[in-house]
Write a protein that holds these residues in place. Structure first.
Motif, PDB file in Angstrom:
ATOM      1  N   GLY A   1     -27.611  22.866  10.947  1.00  0.00           N
ATOM      2  CA  GLY A   1     -27.995  24.265  10.802  1.00  0.00           C
ATOM      3  C   GLY A   1     -28.767  24.517   9.526  1.00  0.00           C
ATOM      4  O   GLY A   1     -28.748  23.709   8.594  1.00  0.00           O
ATOM      5  N   GLY A   2     -29.458  25.647   9.491  1.00  0.00           N
ATOM      6  CA  GLY A   2     -30.186  26.010   8.287  1.00  0.00           C
ATOM      7  C   GLY A   2     -31.141  27.147   8.560  1.00  0.00           C
ATOM      8  O   GLY A   2     -31.313  27.577   9.707  1.00  0.00           O
ATOM      9  N   SER A   3     -31.782  27.620   7.497  1.00  0.00           N
ATOM     10  CA  SER A   3     -32.769  28.676   7.697  1.00  0.00           C
ATOM     11  C   SER A   3     -34.100  28.089   8.176  1.00  0.00           C
ATOM     12  O   SER A   3     -34.859  28.754   8.863  1.00  0.00           O
ATOM     13  N   PHE A   4     -34.378  26.817   7.800  1.00  0.00           N
ATOM     14  CA  PHE A   4     -35.614  26.137   8.221  1.00  0.00           C
ATOM     15  C   PHE A   4     -36.818  27.061   7.999  1.00  0.00           C
ATOM     16  O   PHE A   4     -37.516  27.446   8.925  1.00  0.00           O
ATOM     17  N   ASN A   5     -37.038  27.365   6.726  1.00  0.00           N
ATOM     18  CA  ASN A   5     -37.978  28.417   6.340  1.00  0.00           C
ATOM     19  C   ASN A   5     -39.062  27.901   5.392  1.00  0.00           C
ATOM     20  O   ASN A   5     -39.121  28.328   4.238  1.00  0.00           O
ATOM     21  N   PRO A   6     -39.940  26.977   5.835  1.00  0.00           N
ATOM     22  CA  PRO A   6     -40.082  26.415   7.183  1.00  0.00           C
ATOM     23  C   PRO A   6     -39.393  25.052   7.298  1.00  0.00           C
ATOM     24  O   PRO A   6     -38.990  24.471   6.283  1.00  0.00           O
ATOM     25  N   PRO A   7     -39.281  24.512   8.522  1.00  0.00           N
ATOM     26  CA  PRO A   7     -38.824  23.126   8.680  1.00  0.00           C
ATOM     27  C   PRO A   7     -39.877  22.178   8.118  1.00  0.00           C
ATOM     28  O   PRO A   7     -41.078  22.411   8.283  1.00  0.00           O
ATOM     29  N   HIS A   8     -39.429  21.126   7.412  1.00  0.00           N
ATOM     30  CA  HIS A   8     -40.386  20.219   6.781  1.00  0.00           C
ATOM     31  C   HIS A   8     -39.999  18.762   7.036  1.00  0.00           C
ATOM     32  O   HIS A   8     -38.994  18.480   7.708  1.00  0.00           O
ATOM     33  N   LEU A   9     -40.788  17.851   6.507  1.00  0.00           N
ATOM     34  CA  LEU A   9     -40.604  16.434   6.825  1.00  0.00           C
ATOM     35  C   LEU A   9     -39.276  15.889   6.314  1.00  0.00           C
ATOM     36  O   LEU A   9     -38.693  15.010   6.944  1.00  0.00           O
ATOM     37  N   ALA A  10     -38.792  16.397   5.193  1.00  0.00           N
ATOM     38  CA  ALA A  10     -37.501  15.920   4.694  1.00  0.00           C
ATOM     39  C   ALA A  10     -36.377  16.271   5.672  1.00  0.00           C
ATOM     40  O   ALA A  10     -35.457  15.476   5.878  1.00  0.00           O
ATOM     41  N   HIS A  11     -36.434  17.459   6.289  1.00  0.00           N
ATOM     42  CA  HIS A  11     -35.449  17.812   7.316  1.00  0.00           C
ATOM     43  C   HIS A  11     -35.448  16.768   8.439  1.00  0.00           C
ATOM     44  O   HIS A  11     -34.395  16.308   8.896  1.00  0.00           O
ATOM     45  N   LEU A  12     -36.642  16.427   8.899  1.00  0.00           N
ATOM     46  CA  LEU A  12     -36.764  15.491  10.018  1.00  0.00           C
ATOM     47  C   LEU A  12     -36.251  14.105   9.645  1.00  0.00           C
ATOM     48  O   LEU A  12     -35.530  13.470  10.423  1.00  0.00           O
ATOM     49  N   ILE A  13     -36.603  13.637   8.458  1.00  0.00           N
ATOM     50  CA  ILE A  13     -36.185  12.300   8.034  1.00  0.00           C
ATOM     51  C   ILE A  13     -34.678  12.242   7.866  1.00  0.00           C
ATOM     52  O   ILE A  13     -34.014  11.296   8.313  1.00  0.00           O
ATOM     53  N   VAL A  14     -34.099  13.273   7.248  1.00  0.00           N
ATOM     54  CA  VAL A  14     -32.640  13.315   7.074  1.00  0.00           C
ATOM     55  C   VAL A  14     -31.941  13.313   8.431  1.00  0.00           C
ATOM     56  O   VAL A  14     -30.987  12.557   8.654  1.00  0.00           O
ATOM     57  N   ALA A  15     -32.412  14.157   9.350  1.00  0.00           N
ATOM     58  CA  ALA A  15     -31.770  14.240  10.663  1.00  0.00           C
ATOM     59  C   ALA A  15     -31.817  12.896  11.394  1.00  0.00           C
ATOM     60  O   ALA A  15     -30.834  12.476  12.020  1.00  0.00           O
ATOM     61  N   GLU A  16     -32.944  12.216  11.294  1.00  0.00           N
ATOM     62  CA  GLU A  16     -33.079  10.919  11.971  1.00  0.00           C
ATOM     63  C   GLU A  16     -32.211   9.854  11.310  1.00  0.00           C
ATOM     64  O   GLU A  16     -31.567   9.038  11.991  1.00  0.00           O
ATOM     65  N   GLN A  17     -32.152   9.850   9.984  1.00  0.00           N
ATOM     66  CA  GLN A  17     -31.306   8.886   9.275  1.00  0.00           C
ATOM     67  C   GLN A  17     -29.833   9.111   9.586  1.00  0.00           C
ATOM     68  O   GLN A  17     -29.080   8.165   9.815  1.00  0.00           O
ATOM     69  N   VAL A  18     -29.414  10.365   9.592  1.00  0.00           N
ATOM     70  CA  VAL A  18     -28.021  10.696   9.916  1.00  0.00           C
ATOM     71  C   VAL A  18     -27.696  10.250  11.334  1.00  0.00           C
ATOM     72  O   VAL A  18     -26.655   9.638  11.594  1.00  0.00           O
ATOM     73  N   ARG A  19     -28.592  10.555  12.265  1.00  0.00           N
ATOM     74  CA  ARG A  19     -28.368  10.170  13.664  1.00  0.00           C
ATOM     75  C   ARG A  19     -28.191   8.670  13.797  1.00  0.00           C
ATOM     76  O   ARG A  19     -27.255   8.194  14.445  1.00  0.00           O
ATOM     77  N   GLU A  20     -29.073   7.929  13.145  1.00  0.00           N
ATOM     78  CA  GLU A  20     -29.042   6.478  13.275  1.00  0.00           C
ATOM     79  C   GLU A  20     -27.807   5.883  12.603  1.00  0.00           C
ATOM     80  O   GLU A  20     -27.127   5.016  13.176  1.00  0.00           O
ATOM     81  N   GLN A  21     -27.492   6.337  11.394  1.00  0.00           N
ATOM     82  CA  GLN A  21     -26.390   5.740  10.640  1.00  0.00           C
ATOM     83  C   GLN A  21     -25.017   6.075  11.208  1.00  0.00           C
ATOM     84  O   GLN A  21     -24.066   5.326  11.001  1.00  0.00           O
ATOM     85  N   THR A  22     -24.902   7.204  11.885  1.00  0.00           N
ATOM     86  CA  THR A  22     -23.588   7.611  12.402  1.00  0.00           C
ATOM     87  C   THR A  22     -23.474   7.474  13.921  1.00  0.00           C
ATOM     88  O   THR A  22     -22.445   7.817  14.492  1.00  0.00           O
TER      89      THR A  22
END
Length: 199
Positions: free
Chosen positions: A10-31
């Motif tokens: 969750g978040g305000s994503f104001n705006p969504p940026h590349l760090a959001h995407l990289i974090v989400a992908e890293q979290v998905r992969e690692q967990t």
């Protein structure tokens, strides 16, 4: 049938940026998540954001940002609910709607350190485990041991990209290329968000 492991991001994503995407992908992969559910809030409870783009614009930008990743999904649950967005309300609703989901909450380290100020933090950790990624700007506050017991830490690249900086660059007419996905950049320009005379 095995339960789906779903990370709530969750978040305000104001705006969504590349760090959001990289974090989400890293979290998905690692967990080992089956998917990451992106949930833009309607109104953030802890932030007085002077430049908060209207909810429908932030929802549209998140949808553009995650386009093409089959493991990313976007929910408008908080935007449809309206008002201040509290994570506990979203977790209760999602668990009621999706009993086949094993839900987990994705947080930045800065949010973990202020987690005790959230609405019903004890109920949140009783319902879902926390997945926390390191943030370079996290305040140095101690974390309640009750929350740590339900927390898994992950490593993510420390990219110093912030939505605040992106909005400032928009106001100043500077480039935001390679800070946000190209479709998001085009959306900001088309809709003249953040005082955008952006390039």
């Amino acid at each position: 049938m095995a339960r789906q492991r779903v990370g709530l991001f969750g978040g305000s994503f104001n705006p969504p940026h590349l760090a959001h995407l990289i974090v989400a992908e890293q979290v998905r992969e690692q967990t080992g998540l089956d998917r990451v559910l992106w949930v833009p809030c309607h109104t953030p409870p802890h932030k007085d954001e002077q430049e908060l783009a209207p909810p429908h614009h932030r929802l549209a930008m998140v949808r553009l940002a995650v386009e093409g990743n089959p493991f990313f999904e976007v929910s408008d649950i908080e935007i449809r609910r309206g008002g201040r967005s509290y994570t506990i309300d979203t977790i209760r609703a999602l668990q009621a709607q999706h009993p086949d989901w094993e839900l987990m909450l994705i947080l930045g380290e800065d949010s973990l350190r202020t987690f005790h100020t959230w609405r019903a933090p004890e109920e949140i950790v009783a319902r879902v485990p926390l997945i926390v990624y390191h943030r370079p700007d996290a305040p140095d506050h101690p974390v309640d041991p009750r929350f740590l017991a339900r927390t898994t830490f992950v490593e993510a690249p420390l990219l110093e990209i912030s939505a605040t900086e992106i909005r400032r660059r928009c106001r100043e007419g500077r480039s935001i290329r390679y800070l946000v996905p190209e479709l998001v950049r085009q959306y900001i320009i088309k809709n003249q968000l953040y005082g955008a005379s952006v390039r």
